[in-house]
Design a protein around this motif. Structure first.
Motif, short mmCIF file in Angstrom:
data_model
loop_
_atom_site.label_atom_id
_atom_site.label_comp_id
_atom_site.label_asym_id
_atom_site.label_seq_id
_atom_site.Cartn_x
_atom_site.Cartn_y
_atom_site.Cartn_z
N VAL A 140 0.86 -1.19 0.00
CA VAL A 140 0.00 0.00 0.00
C VAL A 140 0.89 1.23 0.00
CG1 VAL A 140 -1.65 1.34 1.35
CG2 VAL A 140 -1.94 -1.12 1.15
N THR A 162 -0.63 -3.02 -4.42
CA THR A 162 -2.00 -3.37 -4.82
C THR A 162 -3.03 -2.31 -4.44
OG1 THR A 162 -2.26 -4.62 -2.75
CG2 THR A 162 -1.55 -5.85 -4.71
N CYS A 163 -2.62 -1.34 -3.61
CA CYS A 163 -3.55 -0.29 -3.20
C CYS A 163 -2.78 1.01 -2.99
CB CYS A 163 -4.26 -0.70 -1.92
SG CYS A 163 -5.42 0.52 -1.26
N SER A 165 -3.32 5.36 -2.10
CA SER A 165 -4.27 6.34 -1.56
C SER A 165 -3.68 7.75 -1.67
CB SER A 165 -4.62 6.03 -0.10
OG SER A 165 -5.60 6.91 0.40
N PRO A 189 -13.41 4.37 -4.57
CA PRO A 189 -12.24 3.61 -5.03
C PRO A 189 -12.42 3.14 -6.47
CG PRO A 189 -12.86 2.95 -2.81
CD PRO A 189 -13.97 3.84 -3.30
N TYR A 191 -10.03 1.42 -10.18
CA TYR A 191 -8.80 0.95 -10.80
C TYR A 191 -8.43 1.92 -11.91
CZ TYR A 191 -9.05 -3.44 -8.24
OH TYR A 191 -9.06 -4.38 -7.23
N LEU A 208 -5.56 -0.67 -6.88
CA LEU A 208 -6.80 -0.01 -6.49
C LEU A 208 -6.48 1.35 -5.90
CD1 LEU A 208 -9.93 -0.28 -6.12
CD2 LEU A 208 -9.43 -0.99 -3.77
N VAL A 210 -7.61 4.33 -3.75
CA VAL A 210 -8.59 4.66 -2.71
C VAL A 210 -8.41 6.13 -2.36
CG1 VAL A 210 -9.43 4.12 -0.40
CG2 VAL A 210 -8.48 2.30 -1.83
N ARG A 305 -5.45 -1.85 3.46
CA ARG A 305 -5.41 -3.17 2.84
C ARG A 305 -6.80 -3.81 2.81
NH1 ARG A 305 -1.60 -5.79 5.79
NH2 ARG A 305 0.10 -5.22 4.37
N CYS A 307 -9.51 -2.38 2.39
CA CYS A 307 -10.34 -1.74 1.35
C CYS A 307 -10.29 -2.52 0.04
CB CYS A 307 -9.87 -0.31 1.12
SG CYS A 307 -10.27 0.82 2.47
N ILE A 308 -9.21 -3.27 -0.19
CA ILE A 308 -9.13 -4.05 -1.42
C ILE A 308 -10.23 -5.10 -1.44
CG2 ILE A 308 -7.68 -5.58 -2.79
CD1 ILE A 308 -5.24 -4.24 -1.52
N GLY A 312 -12.41 -3.31 -3.84
CA GLY A 312 -11.72 -3.69 -5.07
C GLY A 312 -12.43 -4.74 -5.88
#
Length: 318
Positions: A140, A162-163, A165, A189, A191, A208, A210, A305, A307-308, A312
């Protein structure tokens, strides 16, 4: 019953003077009272609260690791070396540790924004390598000062992030201090498109995005409210109205804070936006919880994390 609200409390572990408005007088090097003193106070305060399921907050700490820190402190991953016990304690308590690189270099003694894609890839990979030496492989991230680009997003994907913000929906600023462009970015959120990091697209990256939660905030020096991210250390009077409207229907609140802003301002002056008061941080946090109770909205504290899994999969399948 109203829809569940997910609350992501995030903190950027930057130097104490993380904004030009906080620099008073000649520079005397980087200081880290926010990490050393602010983080323990924040953790102690948060341990007294719980969400609708009775779970105490699990938060996301974005640790500053980049070439600027390397230049000033001798090692890009300096914070992992100096405050190793702090991060280990946070992780053991269920918190998440993320990456917070800034992409400004030095040229002729002046800061300059890194824009060349090949150079961006190089400086990000160098910081990544330094973190790996400490056994830290983040998935993240949050880029410093709201700066991002399609090239940056591509490098994050290559590194296994993978994420992210970083997005500040609707905020555009280009001047001597900032260069950020989030025109057209949604609050939800998404992609990012490989061709335009600001919006979703069919050719989406695997990262992703966010976004930070943005609301109208009127600082004491503003003529009119300006869209800013929700920072629970803002003066309550400046944040209250925008925060109240946001809580009425938003599915996700991503609050952004700096640990140093819960400590007294070292220059002794009142800031027109930041309170430098743990009591004001507590007041804003309790306002969120009280509004959820008033609206009969259950709420849950989450890390980035999480949030995925929450947003996602749903977003990618839609």
């Amino acid at each position: 019953m109203e829809k569940l609200l997910h609350v992501a409390l995030t903190f950027d572990a930057d130097p104490d003077a993380f904004d030009p408005s906080l620099e008073k007088g000649p520079k005397s090097g980087l200081t880290w009272r926010g990490v050393d003193e602010g983080i323990p106070r924040i953790r102690d305060l948060l341990s007294r609260y719980a969400d609708s399921g009775g779970v105490t907050p699990r938060v996301t700490w974005f640790v500053r690791v980049d070439s600027q820190i390397g230049h000033e402190c001798g090692h890009a991953a300096f914070l992992f070396r100096r405050f190793a016990e702090t991060w280990a304690s946070c992780a053991a308590g269920g918190d998440m540790i993320g990456w917070h690189p800034h992409l400004c270099g030095l040229a002729d003694g002046q800061r300059r924004r890194e824009l060349d894609p090949s150079h961006l890839r190089c400086v990000l990979r160098e910081s990544w390598t330094d973190m790996r030496a400490f056994g830290f492989v983040p998935d993240v991230s949050r880029m410093g000062e709201g700066f991002c680009s399609s090239a940056v997003m591509g490098v994050l994907e290559e590194l296994g992030v993978t994420c992210d913000s970083t997005a500040m929906p609707g905020r555009v600023r280009k001047d001597s201090q900032r260069s950020l462009d989030w025109y057209g970015t949604p609050q939800e959120p998404y992609y990012p498109s490989r061709n335009d990091y600001r919006v979703p697209g069919p050719d989406a990256l695997g990262v992703l995005e966010v976004p930070m939660s943005m609301v109208p905030v009127r600082a004491e020096y503003d003529r009119e409210p300006l869209r800013r991210y929700i920072d629970l250390s803002f003066h309550h009077a400046s944040l209250r109205d925008g925060l109240k409207a946001f809580l009425a229907s938003a599915p996700l609140l991503v609050a952004v804070n700096h640990p140093s802003t819960v400590l007294p301002n070292p220059n002794g002056q009142r800031h027109g936006l930041l309170s430098f008061d743990l009591g004001e941080f507590r007041r804003n946090l309790e306002f969120v919880l009280q509004e959820c109770e008033r609206l009969k909205r259950p709420f849950r504290f989450v890390t980035l994390r999480e949030c995925i899994a929450l947003f996602g999969r749903q977003e990618k399948d839609s």
